[in-house]
Design a protein around this motif. Structure first.
Motif, PDB file in Angstrom:
ATOM      1  N   GLU A  40       0.805  -1.223   0.000  1.00  0.00           N
ATOM      2  CA  GLU A  40       0.000   0.000   0.000  1.00  0.00           C
ATOM      3  C   GLU A  40       0.842   1.280   0.000  1.00  0.00           C
ATOM      4  OE1 GLU A  40      -4.270   1.121   1.755  1.00  0.00           O
ATOM      5  OE2 GLU A  40      -2.816   0.532   3.283  1.00  0.00           O
ATOM      6  N   ALA A  59      -6.795  10.083  -5.716  1.00  0.00           N
ATOM      7  CA  ALA A  59      -7.924   9.310  -5.188  1.00  0.00           C
ATOM      8  C   ALA A  59      -8.747   8.717  -6.329  1.00  0.00           C
ATOM      9  CB  ALA A  59      -8.798  10.186  -4.295  1.00  0.00           C
ATOM     10  N   ILE A  64     -10.662   5.438  -4.745  1.00  0.00           N
ATOM     11  CA  ILE A  64     -11.069   5.607  -3.352  1.00  0.00           C
ATOM     12  C   ILE A  64     -11.460   7.059  -3.113  1.00  0.00           C
ATOM     13  CG2 ILE A  64      -9.639   3.704  -2.503  1.00  0.00           C
ATOM     14  CD1 ILE A  64      -7.605   5.746  -1.488  1.00  0.00           C
ATOM     15  N   ASN A  65     -12.132   7.276  -1.998  1.00  0.00           N
ATOM     16  CA  ASN A  65     -12.546   8.608  -1.602  1.00  0.00           C
ATOM     17  C   ASN A  65     -11.324   9.434  -1.211  1.00  0.00           C
ATOM     18  OD1 ASN A  65     -13.300  10.464   0.784  1.00  0.00           O
ATOM     19  ND2 ASN A  65     -15.267  10.049  -0.209  1.00  0.00           N
ATOM     20  N   ARG A  66     -11.360  10.746  -1.500  1.00  0.00           N
ATOM     21  CA  ARG A  66     -10.234  11.609  -1.175  1.00  0.00           C
ATOM     22  C   ARG A  66      -9.949  11.616   0.323  1.00  0.00           C
ATOM     23  NH1 ARG A  66      -8.579  15.733   0.953  1.00  0.00           N
ATOM     24  NH2 ARG A  66      -6.965  17.112   0.208  1.00  0.00           N
ATOM     25  N   ASN A  67     -10.979  11.578   1.152  1.00  0.00           N
ATOM     26  CA  ASN A  67     -10.766  11.553   2.604  1.00  0.00           C
ATOM     27  C   ASN A  67     -10.062  10.264   3.030  1.00  0.00           C
ATOM     28  OD1 ASN A  67     -11.969  14.048   2.977  1.00  0.00           O
ATOM     29  ND2 ASN A  67     -13.999  13.177   3.281  1.00  0.00           N
ATOM     30  N   THR A  68     -10.418   9.162   2.393  1.00  0.00           N
ATOM     31  CA  THR A  68      -9.743   7.887   2.676  1.00  0.00           C
ATOM     32  C   THR A  68      -8.280   7.974   2.285  1.00  0.00           C
ATOM     33  OG1 THR A  68     -11.802   6.676   2.352  1.00  0.00           O
ATOM     34  CG2 THR A  68      -9.751   5.404   2.186  1.00  0.00           C
ATOM     35  N   LEU A  69      -8.019   8.536   1.125  1.00  0.00           N
ATOM     36  CA  LEU A  69      -6.636   8.712   0.681  1.00  0.00           C
ATOM     37  C   LEU A  69      -5.871   9.573   1.677  1.00  0.00           C
ATOM     38  CD1 LEU A  69      -4.279   8.474  -1.284  1.00  0.00           C
ATOM     39  CD2 LEU A  69      -5.251  10.427  -2.527  1.00  0.00           C
ATOM     40  N   ARG A  71      -6.374  10.060   4.826  1.00  0.00           N
ATOM     41  CA  ARG A  71      -6.127   9.296   6.059  1.00  0.00           C
ATOM     42  C   ARG A  71      -4.980   8.307   5.862  1.00  0.00           C
ATOM     43  NH1 ARG A  71      -9.823   5.770   6.155  1.00  0.00           N
ATOM     44  NH2 ARG A  71      -8.537   3.962   6.240  1.00  0.00           N
ATOM     45  N   LYS A  72      -4.987   7.609   4.721  1.00  0.00           N
ATOM     46  CA  LYS A  72      -3.934   6.633   4.454  1.00  0.00           C
ATOM     47  C   LYS A  72      -2.572   7.325   4.305  1.00  0.00           C
ATOM     48  CE  LYS A  72      -6.797   3.069   2.350  1.00  0.00           C
ATOM     49  NZ  LYS A  72      -6.360   1.925   3.157  1.00  0.00           N
ATOM     50  N   ASP A  75      -1.458   8.068   7.715  1.00  0.00           N
ATOM     51  CA  ASP A  75      -1.037   6.843   8.401  1.00  0.00           C
ATOM     52  C   ASP A  75       0.379   6.429   8.013  1.00  0.00           C
ATOM     53  OD1 ASP A  75      -3.532   6.691   9.625  1.00  0.00           O
ATOM     54  OD2 ASP A  75      -4.276   5.094   8.319  1.00  0.00           O
TER      55      ASP A  75
END
Length: 79
Positions: A40, A59, A64-69, A71-72, A75
């Motif tokens: 990942e 994204a 995937i959703n921009r917010n998910t991106l 967050r990743k 991380d």
């Protein structure tokens, strides 16, 4: 073009075969989590680079959703 026909799937299988061969009797770690963690971060870095740093574009490329991106990326300390 089927992206799994370009050798990526074969590379994963070869790498997993090598991982299990190298265990030498040791108990394997959970394989799914190991593969995701190994794949990942470089995938996110590569796609973000291809998108010239634009997270919305990255994204979309990742599906995937921009917010998910976001967050990743946080991380993995890629922000």
């Amino acid at each position: 073009m089927n992206p799994c026909n370009n050798g990526l799937a074969d590379a994963v299988v070869r790498t997993l075969e090598q991982y299990f061969n190298d265990l030498d009797g040791e108990k394997p770690v959970p394989v799914y989590d190991m593969v995701i963690k190994c794949v990942e971060k470089p995938m996110l870095r590569f796609v973000l680079e291809r998108a010239s740093g634009n997270q919305s574009t990255a994204a979309r490329l990742l599906g995937i959703n921009r917010n998910t991106l976001h967050r990743k990326l946080a991380d993995y300390n890629l922000l």
